[in-house]
Design a protein around this motif. Structure first.
Motif, PDB file in Angstrom:
ATOM      1  N   ARG A  14       0.850  -1.206   0.000  1.00  0.00           N
ATOM      2  CA  ARG A  14       0.000   0.000   0.000  1.00  0.00           C
ATOM      3  C   ARG A  14       0.876   1.243   0.000  1.00  0.00           C
ATOM      4  O   ARG A  14       1.086   1.851  -1.031  1.00  0.00           O
ATOM      5  CB  ARG A  14      -0.964  -0.047   1.209  1.00  0.00           C
ATOM      6  N   ASP A  15       1.499   1.595   1.119  1.00  0.00           N
ATOM      7  CA  ASP A  15       2.338   2.799   1.140  1.00  0.00           C
ATOM      8  C   ASP A  15       3.562   2.595   0.235  1.00  0.00           C
ATOM      9  O   ASP A  15       3.988   3.516  -0.462  1.00  0.00           O
ATOM     10  CB  ASP A  15       2.800   3.094   2.578  1.00  0.00           C
ATOM     11  N   THR A 172       3.704  11.417   9.287  1.00  0.00           N
ATOM     12  CA  THR A 172       3.449  11.386   7.840  1.00  0.00           C
ATOM     13  C   THR A 172       4.505  12.115   7.024  1.00  0.00           C
ATOM     14  O   THR A 172       4.835  11.711   5.915  1.00  0.00           O
ATOM     15  CB  THR A 172       2.062  12.022   7.582  1.00  0.00           C
ATOM     16  N   HIS A 203       4.106   4.696  12.634  1.00  0.00           N
ATOM     17  CA  HIS A 203       4.112   4.705  11.158  1.00  0.00           C
ATOM     18  C   HIS A 203       4.964   5.914  10.771  1.00  0.00           C
ATOM     19  O   HIS A 203       4.481   7.041  10.742  1.00  0.00           O
ATOM     20  CB  HIS A 203       2.667   4.836  10.648  1.00  0.00           C
ATOM     21  N   HIS A 205       7.712   8.087   8.414  1.00  0.00           N
ATOM     22  CA  HIS A 205       8.309   8.310   7.091  1.00  0.00           C
ATOM     23  C   HIS A 205       9.742   8.813   7.263  1.00  0.00           C
ATOM     24  O   HIS A 205      10.146   9.257   8.332  1.00  0.00           O
ATOM     25  CB  HIS A 205       7.431   9.245   6.265  1.00  0.00           C
TER      26      HIS A 205
HETATM   27  O1  KIV Z   1       1.751   8.363   6.284  1.00  0.00           O
HETATM   28  C1  KIV Z   1       0.560   8.306   6.603  1.00  0.00           C
HETATM   29  O2  KIV Z   1       0.030   9.123   7.345  1.00  0.00           O
HETATM   30  C2  KIV Z   1      -0.230   7.207   6.041  1.00  0.00           C
HETATM   31  C3  KIV Z   1      -1.623   7.036   6.559  1.00  0.00           C
HETATM   32  C4  KIV Z   1      -2.598   6.981   5.433  1.00  0.00           C
HETATM   33  C5  KIV Z   1      -1.694   5.833   7.429  1.00  0.00           C
HETATM   34  O3  KIV Z   1       0.256   6.443   5.228  1.00  0.00           O
END
Ligand code: KIV
Ligand code: ZN
Length: 392
Positions: A14-15, A172, A203, A205
């Motif tokens: 997905r990501d 994010t 989560h 990045h």
């Molecule tokens: O990075 C993010 O915030 C996401 C969300 C959609 C979970 O990928």
């Protein structure tokens, strides 16, 4: 003391698949999902079902195939998204809907032109609706990294009241520093009413290269799920790399957290993802890069030949790499040359090695890397070749 389990939530499909040019077809996605299931991840985020008919089809196919892991589909906090995700997950043994909304002031103001209170209401309704389809609902507070902690805690409370089982706290934009992200998780653990009914998830990045550090800090401060991708692929600078998280936890036992991942499958999984997506892995990538277990300077080579642990903190076999590589360049020393010469069939005495090494340096200055066939040539053109040949 027995270790606590931290769930590995893989979002390669997905990501990870949001990387430009890396789109996979359903068949490729199913092959990767099967490999992730064998690898031992706890959750596979299979896609964003409403985003396209192709993605919907892939989530259906993955739901039908995966035997052990939870299969998860992403949605916005929009009823139609949630209905489509629920439909795509119908055949999953363990389905999860992952719904959520942006919570930072910039998301609320510019993306939604809304207010903090309205966002809490939308979050509550989305989780409640998702819960009418599946038991396992994960809520994400998009841009939580830049969301004020006090407000974030209120959003999390609403999501738990609506039935969320997991609270995803995404950084994010990859903005947080490790201590800041760790403190955010700690703050939520200590200030959200009902937090004992949900798991906090990291989560992160990688915009500042801190995704792995932030996720580890989150786990140390109480998160029990980490969202990551194989090879760290994902939007912009990517996501937290699964292989890094798993090996950090394995190599630092005092953190006292473990995963179900079979680390010996990490390298082949990395290769599968990189080949399927046509996205090359940088040679110096931690754990799975081509140079992760390669030694090229004379000092390091001498140490590794004497004892691998002098310059390696991971046994390559633990991640599915057959052996460390001793790369011959003009920076290599006699020990490395003798080692590689032995591998291709020449046992050199000290005097022979001195002579062959002089020839090697002339050769190596002309070439970036000396291969096995070059070693034959170097030995055959050295002054002592007749002596070496008659001895073997
Ligand atoms: O990075 C993010 O915030 C996401 C969300 C959609 C979970 O990928
Ligand atoms: Zn993300």
């Amino acid at each position: 003391m027995s270790k606590e389990h931290v769930q590995i939530f893989d979002t390669t499909l997905r990501d990870g698949e949001q990387v430009p040019g890396c789109k996979l077809n359903t068949e490729q996605k199913v092959i990767i999902a099967e490999q992730l299931d064998r690898l031992g991840v706890d959750v596979i985020e299979a896609g964003f079902p409403i985003s396209s008919p192709g993605d919907f089809k892939s989530v259906v196919a993955i739901s039908e195939t995966v035997q052990n892991a939870t299969v998860c589909g992403l949605t916005r906090a929009v009823p139609k998204d949630i209905e489509v995700a629920a439909e795509s997950l119908r055949k999953a043994k363990k389905p999860r809907i992952h719904t959520g909304i942006g919570t930072s002031d910039s998301h609320i103001k510019f993306k939604f032109k809304s207010t903090r209170d309205e966002i809490i209401e939308r979050a509550f309704k989305a989780v409640q609706y998702a819960k009418s389809f599946v038991e396992d609902v994960e809520f994400y507070a998009e841009d939580a990294g830049r969301t004020e902690n006090e407000y974030l805690a209120r959003v999390c409370e609403a999501a738990i009241k609506a039935g969320a089982t997991v609270l995803n706290i995404p950084d994010t934009t990859g903005y947080c520093l490790p201590n800041e992200y760790g403190e955010k998780i700690k703050y939520l653990k200590e200030n959200v009413t009902g937090i004992e009914r949900a798991i906090l998830s990291c989560h992160c990045h990688n915009d500042l290269g801190l995704a792995t550090a932030n996720s580890i800090e989150g786990a140390i401060n109480g998160a029990r799920q980490i969202e990551c991708t194989i090879n760290g692929i994902g939007e912009r600078a990517g996501n937290t790399a699964l292989e890094e998280i798993v090996m950090v936890l394995k190599q630092h036992p005092y953190i006292n957290l473990d995963t179900n991942v079979n680390t010996q499958l990490l390298y082949e999984t990395s290769q599968l993802v990189s080949n399927s997506m046509g996205i090359y892995t940088q040679p110096n990538k931690a754990i799975v890069g081509a140079n992760a277990f390669a030694h090229s300077s004379g000092i390091h080579q001498d140490g590794v030949i004497k004892n691998r642990e002098t310059y390696e903190i991971i046994d390559p076999k633990d991640v599915g790499v057959t052996e460390s590589a001793i790369v011959l360049t003009a920076r290599s020393g006699r020990a490395a040359l003798a080692y590689r010469a032995k591998k291709v069939g020449y046992e050199l005495t000290k005097l022979q090695l001195d002579d062959v090494y002089a020839n090697f340096l002339i050769f190596a200055d002309r070439k970036k890397e000396v291969a096995d066939h070059d070693i034959h040539e170097i030995i055959e053109t050295s002054n002592v070749y007749q002596q070496i040949a008659s001895a073997s």
